[in-house]
Design a protein around this motif. Sequence first.
Motif, PDB file in Angstrom:
ATOM      1  N   GLY A   1     -30.248  -7.830  -6.308  1.00  0.00           N
ATOM      2  CA  GLY A   1     -28.990  -7.699  -6.755  1.00  0.00           C
ATOM      3  C   GLY A   1     -28.733  -8.407  -8.246  1.00  0.00           C
ATOM      4  O   GLY A   1     -29.885  -8.706  -8.828  1.00  0.00           O
TER       5      GLY A   1
ATOM      6  N   GLY B   1     -27.629 -11.214  -9.109  1.00  0.00           N
ATOM      7  CA  GLY B   1     -27.784 -12.630  -9.215  1.00  0.00           C
ATOM      8  C   GLY B   1     -29.539 -12.623  -9.455  1.00  0.00           C
ATOM      9  O   GLY B   1     -30.067 -13.463  -9.956  1.00  0.00           O
TER      10      GLY B   1
ATOM     11  N   GLN C   1     -28.728  -3.608  -7.734  1.00  0.00           N
ATOM     12  CA  GLN C   1     -27.374  -3.165  -7.505  1.00  0.00           C
ATOM     13  C   GLN C   1     -26.512  -4.290  -7.779  1.00  0.00           C
ATOM     14  O   GLN C   1     -26.423  -5.383  -7.272  1.00  0.00           O
ATOM     15  CB  GLN C   1     -27.541  -2.838  -5.756  1.00  0.00           C
ATOM     16  CG  GLN C   1     -28.701  -2.075  -5.548  1.00  0.00           C
ATOM     17  CD  GLN C   1     -28.572  -1.586  -3.946  1.00  0.00           C
ATOM     18  OE1 GLN C   1     -27.737  -1.851  -3.222  1.00  0.00           O
ATOM     19  NE2 GLN C   1     -29.453  -1.005  -3.498  1.00  0.00           N
TER      20      GLN C   1
ATOM     21  N   ASN D   1     -23.493  -5.601  -7.908  1.00  0.00           N
ATOM     22  CA  ASN D   1     -22.169  -5.614  -6.888  1.00  0.00           C
ATOM     23  C   ASN D   1     -21.236  -6.432  -7.296  1.00  0.00           C
ATOM     24  O   ASN D   1     -20.262  -6.841  -6.798  1.00  0.00           O
ATOM     25  CB  ASN D   1     -22.270  -5.927  -5.713  1.00  0.00           C
ATOM     26  CG  ASN D   1     -23.040  -7.060  -5.161  1.00  0.00           C
ATOM     27  OD1 ASN D   1     -23.109  -8.066  -5.972  1.00  0.00           O
ATOM     28  ND2 ASN D   1     -23.685  -6.930  -4.045  1.00  0.00           N
TER      29      ASN D   1
ATOM     30  N   TYR E   1     -20.994  -9.555  -7.636  1.00  0.00           N
ATOM     31  CA  TYR E   1     -21.154 -11.068  -7.111  1.00  0.00           C
ATOM     32  C   TYR E   1     -22.483 -11.613  -6.638  1.00  0.00           C
ATOM     33  O   TYR E   1     -23.063 -10.860  -6.249  1.00  0.00           O
ATOM     34  CB  TYR E   1     -20.305 -11.198  -5.984  1.00  0.00           C
ATOM     35  CG  TYR E   1     -18.569 -11.173  -6.599  1.00  0.00           C
ATOM     36  CD1 TYR E   1     -18.003 -12.607  -6.528  1.00  0.00           C
ATOM     37  CD2 TYR E   1     -17.953 -10.291  -6.611  1.00  0.00           C
ATOM     38  CE1 TYR E   1     -16.775 -12.638  -7.084  1.00  0.00           C
ATOM     39  CE2 TYR E   1     -16.629 -10.079  -6.922  1.00  0.00           C
ATOM     40  CZ  TYR E   1     -15.793 -11.223  -7.022  1.00  0.00           C
ATOM     41  OH  TYR E   1     -14.809 -11.270  -7.692  1.00  0.00           O
ATOM     42  N   ALA E   2     -22.623 -12.845  -6.743  1.00  0.00           N
ATOM     43  CA  ALA E   2     -23.948 -13.387  -6.265  1.00  0.00           C
ATOM     44  C   ALA E   2     -23.369 -14.746  -5.436  1.00  0.00           C
ATOM     45  O   ALA E   2     -22.731 -15.545  -6.080  1.00  0.00           O
ATOM     46  CB  ALA E   2     -24.832 -14.128  -7.220  1.00  0.00           C
TER      47      ALA E   2
HETATM   48 MG   LIG Z   1     -24.837  -9.312  -6.286  1.00  0.00          MG
END
Ligand SMILES: [Mg+2]
Lengths: 327, 76
Positions: free
Chosen positions: A148, A150, A176, A178, A180-181
């Motif tokens: 991710g 993060g 990926q 997205n 947000y973490a």
């Molecule tokens: Mg994320």
Amino acid sequence: MSNYPKPDAATLVKIYEKMELIRQNDERAHKVVKAGRIIMPYYSPRGQEVIPSAISVSLTAQDYICTIYRGTHDMLAKGVPLKLLWAELAGRVTGTCKGKGGPMHITHPETGVMVTTGVVGSSMPIANGLAWASQLSGDGRVTIANFGDGAANIGAFHESLNMAALWKLPVIFVCQNNRYAEHTTFANSTAVERIGDRAASYGMPGITIDGNDPDVMYGAAKIAIDRARAGEGPTLIEAMTYRFNGHLLGDDGHYMDKEERQRAIAADPVARLRKRLIDEGALSEADAVRIETDISAQLDEAIEFALQSEYPALDEIRRDVFAHELA
Amino acid sequence: MAYEIILPKIGFSMNEAVFSEWLVADGGTVKEGDPLYAIESDKSTQEIESPASGTLRINAEPGTTYQVGDILGTID
Ligand SMILES: [Mg+2]
Ligand SMILES: Cc1ncc(C[n+]2csc(CCOP(=O)(O)OP(=O)(O)O)c2C)c(N)n1
């Protein structure tokens, strides 16, 4: 990106089938957990379907992927058997890891799903190890490391990219993004605008693309996979996407920007590709419905199989931990 | 066969929840996917959808704490 290889109509249909499987699988996971039938932490990949679907059509069954707790999309796209997946989600002895791994640790080497990890940032060094083994044995495999946005701020990201570039490992790093973490937005955690730019620090190609566009995702992945297979080394792909749900089931995502979220959901990549395939004549409405009902029936069967299976016996708990059983 | 309505685990640390209210009356008709009841856990209220369609039989009482896995009612 205009010079990227483009998926033909048949490949796009294959990508769509994988995406629809991921969508329905996610719907079932929500339903089964909320009905109290399975107790598991569940991290929805809804909204991120294009990424693994458009990558995996260029992979062989022997190629490897490493994924994270938010990883059912990666596993399904790679071809993990549905029944074994669901049995493992339910912690049953018939699962991919005999019910001892659970949703956070699905592993199925037969389809190349080599690890699912809950340790943020750890998919990358593990992928390097697998890719190094392939380089040494000359088996021609490539490894996809999923992680991710993060995770891109974890030390292991930097160490792994450096080493992979240095040794020209056959690995593709797929971030990926997205946005947000957990509850933290990308902008609140990352100084640079594009993670893809970081590739320059390690001397490898890096690119930031719309991960929800199947053409672009397919093209970027194909170039990276061909490159890795030809022994030319790793690529960093930052695939921009959006997490439709909260961090995990039970988190309603109240901290997420409402408008941005609504926009992302309105542009649902699964519905969009379905419509496009029908508009372009690659798929008839009847074909699409048949695909949907087939998947639904397979899911009925897989979930039923999982729920009918036994839990592992208690004396199994220490088995499979070490290569040689300790007394 | 009656379908048991089971208190689910939704959230990493949830083990129990206070039952807030039924959103359908005892004996009422419910449809799979429609909001059925509300619970409070980890300081937030959540509505849970009906896991099946049929006639609702209520066990759980508002204000009472239930454990994950407890049967809150059935759908016939
Ligand atoms: Mg994320
Ligand atoms: C080493 C480590 N640090 C922190 C956590 C707690 N944690 C779990 S998920 C997560 C967010 C990771 O976000 P991202 O990498 O963007 O992946 P996403 O969940 O968005 O797919 C964090 C911080 C963890 N599991 N491992």
